[in-house]
Design an enzyme around this catalytic site. Sequence first.
Site, PDB file in Angstrom:
ATOM      1  N   ASN A  29       0.863  -1.187   0.000  1.00 16.68           N
ATOM      2  CA  ASN A  29       0.000   0.000   0.000  1.00 16.68           C
ATOM      3  C   ASN A  29       0.897   1.235   0.000  1.00 16.68           C
ATOM      4  O   ASN A  29       1.442   1.610   1.033  1.00 16.68           O
ATOM      5  CB  ASN A  29      -0.918  -0.013   1.226  1.00 16.68           C
ATOM      6  CG  ASN A  29      -1.782   1.240   1.310  1.00 16.68           C
ATOM      7  OD1 ASN A  29      -1.943   1.967   0.326  1.00 16.68           O
ATOM      8  ND2 ASN A  29      -2.333   1.501   2.479  1.00 16.68           N
ATOM      9  N   TRP A  30       1.041   1.853  -1.163  1.00 12.54           N
ATOM     10  CA  TRP A  30       1.939   3.006  -1.284  1.00 12.54           C
ATOM     11  C   TRP A  30       1.341   4.287  -0.700  1.00 12.54           C
ATOM     12  O   TRP A  30       2.024   5.296  -0.600  1.00 12.54           O
ATOM     13  CB  TRP A  30       2.301   3.238  -2.753  1.00 12.54           C
ATOM     14  CG  TRP A  30       3.264   2.237  -3.304  1.00 12.54           C
ATOM     15  CD1 TRP A  30       3.839   1.198  -2.628  1.00 12.54           C
ATOM     16  CD2 TRP A  30       3.774   2.175  -4.641  1.00 12.54           C
ATOM     17  NE1 TRP A  30       4.674   0.491  -3.458  1.00 12.54           N
ATOM     18  CE2 TRP A  30       4.653   1.067  -4.705  1.00 12.54           C
ATOM     19  CE3 TRP A  30       3.573   2.939  -5.785  1.00 12.54           C
ATOM     20  CZ2 TRP A  30       5.338   0.721  -5.873  1.00 12.54           C
ATOM     21  CZ3 TRP A  30       4.236   2.586  -6.956  1.00 12.54           C
ATOM     22  CH2 TRP A  30       5.120   1.498  -6.999  1.00 12.54           C
ATOM     23  N   LYS A  31       0.051   4.253  -0.347  1.00  7.85           N
ATOM     24  CA  LYS A  31      -0.635   5.444   0.162  1.00  7.85           C
ATOM     25  C   LYS A  31      -0.410   6.609  -0.809  1.00  7.85           C
ATOM     26  O   LYS A  31      -0.404   6.400  -2.017  1.00  7.85           O
ATOM     27  CB  LYS A  31      -0.181   5.738   1.590  1.00  7.85           C
ATOM     28  CG  LYS A  31      -0.371   4.529   2.520  1.00  7.85           C
ATOM     29  CD  LYS A  31      -0.149   4.847   3.969  1.00  7.85           C
ATOM     30  CE  LYS A  31      -0.350   3.599   4.813  1.00  7.85           C
ATOM     31  NZ  LYS A  31      -0.247   3.877   6.254  1.00  7.85           N
ATOM     32  N   HIS A 113      -9.675   1.193   5.170  1.00  6.98           N
ATOM     33  CA  HIS A 113      -8.399   1.458   5.838  1.00  6.98           C
ATOM     34  C   HIS A 113      -8.628   2.458   6.968  1.00  6.98           C
ATOM     35  O   HIS A 113      -9.473   3.358   6.867  1.00  6.98           O
ATOM     36  CB  HIS A 113      -7.383   2.005   4.825  1.00  6.98           C
ATOM     37  CG  HIS A 113      -5.981   2.013   5.351  1.00  6.98           C
ATOM     38  ND1 HIS A 113      -5.524   2.983   6.224  1.00  6.98           N
ATOM     39  CD2 HIS A 113      -4.931   1.183   5.132  1.00  6.98           C
ATOM     40  CE1 HIS A 113      -4.258   2.743   6.509  1.00  6.98           C
ATOM     41  NE2 HIS A 113      -3.879   1.651   5.874  1.00  6.98           N
ATOM     42  N   GLU A 115      -7.136   4.971   7.915  1.00 10.83           N
ATOM     43  CA  GLU A 115      -6.985   6.376   7.540  1.00 10.83           C
ATOM     44  C   GLU A 115      -8.246   6.899   6.861  1.00 10.83           C
ATOM     45  O   GLU A 115      -8.586   8.079   6.995  1.00 10.83           O
ATOM     46  CB  GLU A 115      -5.757   6.533   6.633  1.00 10.83           C
ATOM     47  CG  GLU A 115      -4.463   6.276   7.377  1.00 10.83           C
ATOM     48  CD  GLU A 115      -3.282   5.938   6.489  1.00 10.83           C
ATOM     49  OE1 GLU A 115      -2.200   5.695   7.038  1.00 10.83           O
ATOM     50  OE2 GLU A 115      -3.441   5.891   5.251  1.00 10.83           O
ATOM     51  N   GLU A 183      -5.340  -4.384  10.940  1.00 10.01           N
ATOM     52  CA  GLU A 183      -4.364  -3.311  11.082  1.00 10.01           C
ATOM     53  C   GLU A 183      -4.641  -2.556  12.385  1.00 10.01           C
ATOM     54  O   GLU A 183      -5.504  -1.683  12.427  1.00 10.01           O
ATOM     55  CB  GLU A 183      -4.413  -2.358   9.892  1.00 10.01           C
ATOM     56  CG  GLU A 183      -5.801  -2.006   9.382  1.00 10.01           C
ATOM     57  CD  GLU A 183      -5.828  -0.696   8.647  1.00 10.01           C
ATOM     58  OE1 GLU A 183      -4.833  -0.338   8.023  1.00 10.01           O
ATOM     59  OE2 GLU A 183      -6.861  -0.006   8.730  1.00 10.01           O
ATOM     60  N   GLY A 189       2.226   3.475  11.058  1.00  6.74           N
ATOM     61  CA  GLY A 189       3.062   4.663  10.928  1.00  6.74           C
ATOM     62  C   GLY A 189       3.717   5.119  12.218  1.00  6.74           C
ATOM     63  O   GLY A 189       4.310   6.186  12.270  1.00  6.74           O
ATOM     64  N   SER A 228       2.870  -1.754  10.667  1.00  7.83           N
ATOM     65  CA  SER A 228       4.328  -1.596  10.696  1.00  7.83           C
ATOM     66  C   SER A 228       5.051  -2.910  10.388  1.00  7.83           C
ATOM     67  O   SER A 228       5.976  -3.319  11.101  1.00  7.83           O
ATOM     68  CB  SER A 228       4.790  -1.031  12.047  1.00  7.83           C
ATOM     69  OG  SER A 228       4.332   0.300  12.210  1.00  7.83           O
TER      70      SER A 228
END
Length: 267
Positions: A29-31, A113, A115, A183, A189, A228
């Site tokens: 997942n490159w975000k 997700h 976020e 997650e 992060g 992570s």
Amino acid sequence: MQITIDSPDATISCPVNLAAPRARMVVANWKMFGNLALCRESLPRLAAAAMESVELVVCPPAPYLGEVGRLASSSGVHYGAQDVAEVTHGARTGEWSADMLAELGCRYAIVGHSERRDRHRECNQTVAVKAAMCIAAGVIPIVCVGETMSDRESGQTEVVLAEQLKAILQLMKKNAMFVLAYEPVWAIGTGLAATPEMAQDVHAFLRRQLALFSSAWAESVTILYGGSVKADNAASLFAMPDIDGGLVGGASLNVNDLLSIYKAAHI
């Protein structure tokens, strides 16, 4: 057989698919990171390493999906989106539908997700509808669930996860094909990560919850760990019996680290 799903803007029919055999996977997942140079550096090396025994999936920012698709063509690398709309079409500037992703050749889409749940206030029902939209379009949703640090410290981890999962499973009903990603929000992060034993306990709980709805789901749904994941902890996490791979964030931006994590999934 079909199931009918009511969304805010439309009613869709979801074909019910038999779940695939439980697979091992690593999802990058490159975000909102990366560029064309990263695509062109990473994809040829990932394509050279990809094997059928462990799926390798890249989820770049949406503007790079076409380039990743071109570079991944005829290789063992799959690609997917980081989000999808909960409707099939409409006046939704800046959004895209699951049908559009399918047309691009996306095999997967991440939904729910943390976020998105936090910054965009996506509730459990919205996440469930997004997952159903993916299934209807032939895109496999990677459904994220997870608890905050306050949830964990107050002993509410299983309650929170059960509520998140229930909304999804009630809407999808039968043996739809999907992937789960646990997650822990407190580990994303932050550099913190659940110990392999902590993660295994949660993954086992999630599999027991799946069994309440469908024994086929319990046996076949891939459950990824996404908090992570790094080259130095991947092997110990992936050695756990109910951890089928990883949803990898920051470490996936370094192709050497991602390849090390991918290698660790071959156990």
